[in-house]
Motif scaffolding. Structure first.
Motif, PDB file in Angstrom:
ATOM      1  N   GLY A 243     129.447   2.790  -6.102  1.00 46.87           N
ATOM      2  CA  GLY A 243     130.301   3.559  -5.203  1.00 46.87           C
ATOM      3  C   GLY A 243     130.429   5.001  -5.631  1.00 46.87           C
ATOM      4  O   GLY A 243     130.401   5.921  -4.798  1.00 46.87           O
ATOM      5  N   LEU A 244     130.535   5.217  -6.961  1.00 48.96           N
ATOM      6  CA  LEU A 244     130.679   6.571  -7.476  1.00 48.96           C
ATOM      7  C   LEU A 244     129.427   7.396  -7.230  1.00 48.96           C
ATOM      8  O   LEU A 244     129.489   8.505  -6.674  1.00 48.96           O
ATOM      9  CB  LEU A 244     130.991   6.507  -8.977  1.00 48.96           C
ATOM     10  CG  LEU A 244     131.043   7.854  -9.701  1.00 48.96           C
ATOM     11  CD1 LEU A 244     132.299   8.613  -9.284  1.00 48.96           C
ATOM     12  CD2 LEU A 244     131.030   7.649 -11.219  1.00 48.96           C
ATOM     13  N   VAL A 245     128.261   6.875  -7.639  1.00 47.98           N
ATOM     14  CA  VAL A 245     127.045   7.691  -7.586  1.00 47.98           C
ATOM     15  C   VAL A 245     126.537   7.860  -6.158  1.00 47.98           C
ATOM     16  O   VAL A 245     125.791   8.811  -5.879  1.00 47.98           O
ATOM     17  CB  VAL A 245     125.934   7.107  -8.482  1.00 47.98           C
ATOM     18  CG1 VAL A 245     126.390   7.058  -9.930  1.00 47.98           C
ATOM     19  CG2 VAL A 245     125.501   5.731  -8.012  1.00 47.98           C
ATOM     20  N   ASN A 246     126.943   6.965  -5.252  1.00 51.68           N
ATOM     21  CA  ASN A 246     126.513   7.079  -3.860  1.00 51.68           C
ATOM     22  C   ASN A 246     127.622   7.588  -2.943  1.00 51.68           C
ATOM     23  O   ASN A 246     127.438   7.636  -1.724  1.00 51.68           O
ATOM     24  CB  ASN A 246     126.029   5.718  -3.356  1.00 51.68           C
ATOM     25  CG  ASN A 246     124.750   5.268  -4.023  1.00 51.68           C
ATOM     26  OD1 ASN A 246     123.669   5.750  -3.709  1.00 51.68           O
ATOM     27  ND2 ASN A 246     124.878   4.342  -4.981  1.00 51.68           N
ATOM     28  N   ASN A 247     128.756   7.974  -3.557  1.00 49.42           N
ATOM     29  CA  ASN A 247     129.895   8.492  -2.796  1.00 49.42           C
ATOM     30  C   ASN A 247     130.245   7.568  -1.625  1.00 49.42           C
ATOM     31  O   ASN A 247     130.359   7.980  -0.478  1.00 49.42           O
ATOM     32  CB  ASN A 247     129.611   9.911  -2.279  1.00 49.42           C
ATOM     33  CG  ASN A 247     130.866  10.600  -1.757  1.00 49.42           C
ATOM     34  OD1 ASN A 247     131.975  10.305  -2.209  1.00 49.42           O
ATOM     35  ND2 ASN A 247     130.693  11.501  -0.790  1.00 49.42           N
ATOM     36  N   SER A 248     130.398   6.284  -1.961  1.00 50.22           N
ATOM     37  CA  SER A 248     130.644   5.285  -0.921  1.00 50.22           C
ATOM     38  C   SER A 248     131.703   4.294  -1.381  1.00 50.22           C
ATOM     39  O   SER A 248     131.696   3.857  -2.539  1.00 50.22           O
ATOM     40  CB  SER A 248     129.343   4.524  -0.606  1.00 50.22           C
ATOM     41  OG  SER A 248     129.596   3.431   0.255  1.00 50.22           O
ATOM     42  N   LYS A 249     132.594   3.940  -0.486  1.00 53.14           N
ATOM     43  CA  LYS A 249     133.566   2.878  -0.747  1.00 53.14           C
ATOM     44  C   LYS A 249     133.016   1.508  -0.366  1.00 53.14           C
ATOM     45  O   LYS A 249     133.653   0.488  -0.621  1.00 53.14           O
ATOM     46  CB  LYS A 249     134.860   3.142   0.029  1.00 53.14           C
ATOM     47  CG  LYS A 249     135.646   4.342  -0.468  1.00 53.14           C
ATOM     48  CD  LYS A 249     136.179   4.101  -1.882  1.00 53.14           C
ATOM     49  CE  LYS A 249     137.076   5.246  -2.344  1.00 53.14           C
ATOM     50  NZ  LYS A 249     137.575   5.028  -3.735  1.00 53.14           N
ATOM     51  N   SER A 250     131.826   1.493   0.231  1.00 53.12           N
ATOM     52  CA  SER A 250     131.206   0.229   0.630  1.00 53.12           C
ATOM     53  C   SER A 250     129.718   0.258   0.268  1.00 53.12           C
ATOM     54  O   SER A 250     128.853   0.306   1.150  1.00 53.12           O
ATOM     55  CB  SER A 250     131.390  -0.004   2.132  1.00 53.12           C
ATOM     56  OG  SER A 250     132.763  -0.072   2.476  1.00 53.12           O
TER      57      SER A 250
END
Length: 431
Positions: free
Chosen positions: A338-345
């Protein structure tokens, strides 16, 4: 409704009522009608969804214990970790459950046994979902074209079988027969590896006998083949622990002094022990080895054991510590993804790409008893190196484990109807 579907619905219903959510779900109501698709109904769109298709209630419980502890520490990516844990009674049921979970959208999947992992691999490839397994030892998993989706927390037969051969040799055994299920990936790997390992020590495999997969009784003709070869040790590679025990029960009339040699599917296993009719009549006794229990001196194993006892009121069984670690590593990898892909899903492939980053050195050493702090380090962009309840290990390029691995030597105490598991060998992998 056909039998397979009705069994699946029943199993899924039990999971909805007792297992779903890893300690963060609802209470369930036994009077409510089943949803049309009970497995899909377990998915929580507001949560992070992971799943387990296990083969034992004890491994299911370990998976759920980890999820509960993760949720108690704040969850993953600011969400609840929704852990869906099912127990499949046979390969067909596992296939059906796994397919439905993948279709429903879980982003990481724990699957027990080599055959079930390989059966579900095509669906996992199609969905881009990593499979983590605690009890799959077939060497095929190291070479299959899996697009880096299969990871073990447990050892390949390549590493486990030489320890079995050593147990037999040091017990003074020289003539072995190998007994396996026809068409079973685990048994095939075991048979192909034991012979050279035993021969290297000076022993000989004089016969390999195959029993139809799923046969539960009526083994006399197969046992006759075994004893006609005059072994002094019999490697019992029958996959299911209860059926493996039934083979020993039906061996009693032969009154052989051959020792039964047991791999990780039976050695140390309570189900195997519970299904033995009269251990005292096993003239040659039974011994084995398995890398299925955490190292006794490992503080994280002791913490896991205490938590399992407090939650379930019983001792953790074999394969439970690795399954517990699987859920923990899933959570850390998903947090990083989630952090490295800037995603909560994050997707399954994103989670896969973070698995080694949270499991392997370099990085700050983190442990499951402090999972909240470990997740906070990941959220802060720090490198972490997970050291689990099972062992402090890493993954190599094919998803096999490397590091200092605990092998437990089990001896069946026929008088006490219990396992003597006092001896552990710490073996560095790769050899």
């Amino acid at each position: 409704m056909n039998t397979a579907t009705s069994r699946l619905l029943a199993a899924a219903a039990l999971a909805v009522l007792a297992s779903c959510g890893g300690g963060g779900g609802g209470t369930g109501d036994a009077t409510m009608p089943l949803p049309a698709n009970p497995i899909k109904a377990m998915i929580d769109p507001a949560a992070i969804n992971i799943a387990s298709v296990g083969w034992r209630t004890s491994t299911r419980d370990a998976f759920l214990l980890a999820a509960k502890q993760i949720n108690d520490a704040g969850g993953v990516l600011g969400k609840r970790l929704n852990a869906i844990a099912l127990v499949a009674r046979d390969n067909a049921e596992a296939q059906d459950m796994g397919q439905q979970l993948l279709d429903a959208g879980v982003i990481a999947l724990n699957v027990s046994t080599s055959t079930r992992v390989l059966n579900l691999l095509p669906q996992a490839l199609a969905k881009g979902v990593p499979i983590l397994t605690e009890s799959s030892s077939s060497p095929t998993l190291s070479t299959v074209a899996d697009k880096d989706l299969i990871y073990r927390i447990g050892v390949s037969d390549v590493d486990a079988t030489p320890v079995l051969a050593k147990v037999a040799w040091e017990a003074g055994k020289r003539r072995a027969v190998v007994l396996i299920n026809a068409g079973d990936a685990f048994g095939a790997g075991l048979a192909s590896l034991f012979s050279p390992a035993f021969q290297k020590l000076g022993g000989q495999v004089v016969a390999t006998v195959t029993i139809p997969f799923g046969l539960k009784s009526g083994f006399a003709s197969y046992l006759q083949q075994v004893y006609d070869a005059k072994p002094d040790v019999i490697l019992n590679g029958i996959l299911a622990a209860d059926i493996s025990a039934n083979v020993l029960n039906e061996s009693l009339p032969f009154q052989s002094g051959a020792m039964w040699l047991l791999p990780g599917t039976a050695a140390g296993n309570q189900t195997f022990l519970d299904n033995l009719a009269d251990p005292g009549k096993l003239v040659g006794g039974a011994s084995g080895s398995a890398a299925t229990i955490g190292a006794y001196g490992n503080s994280s194993y002791q913490s896991f054991r205490s938590g399992y006892l407090a939650q379930y009121g019983s001792e953790p069984q074999d394969f439970t510590a690795p399954t517990y670690d699987i859920a923990m590593v899933m959570a850390l990898a998903i947090e990083r993804a989630g952090l490295v892909n800037n995603s909560k899903s994050p997707t399954g492939l994103m989670a896969r790409d973070s698995l080694r980053f949270v499991m392997n050195a370099p990085g700050e050493k983190v442990r499951p008893e402090a999972i909240g702090a470990a997740l906070a380090l990941v959220r802060a962009g720090k490198d972490v190196d997970y050291a689990g309840a099972y062992a402090d290990i890493d993954w190599d390029g094919v998803g096999d484990i490397v590091g200092q691995v605990p092998f437990t030597v089990f001896r069946l105490d026929t008088a006490a109807r219990s396992w003597d598991a006092s001896l552990q060998l710490i073996i560095a992998l790769p050899r």
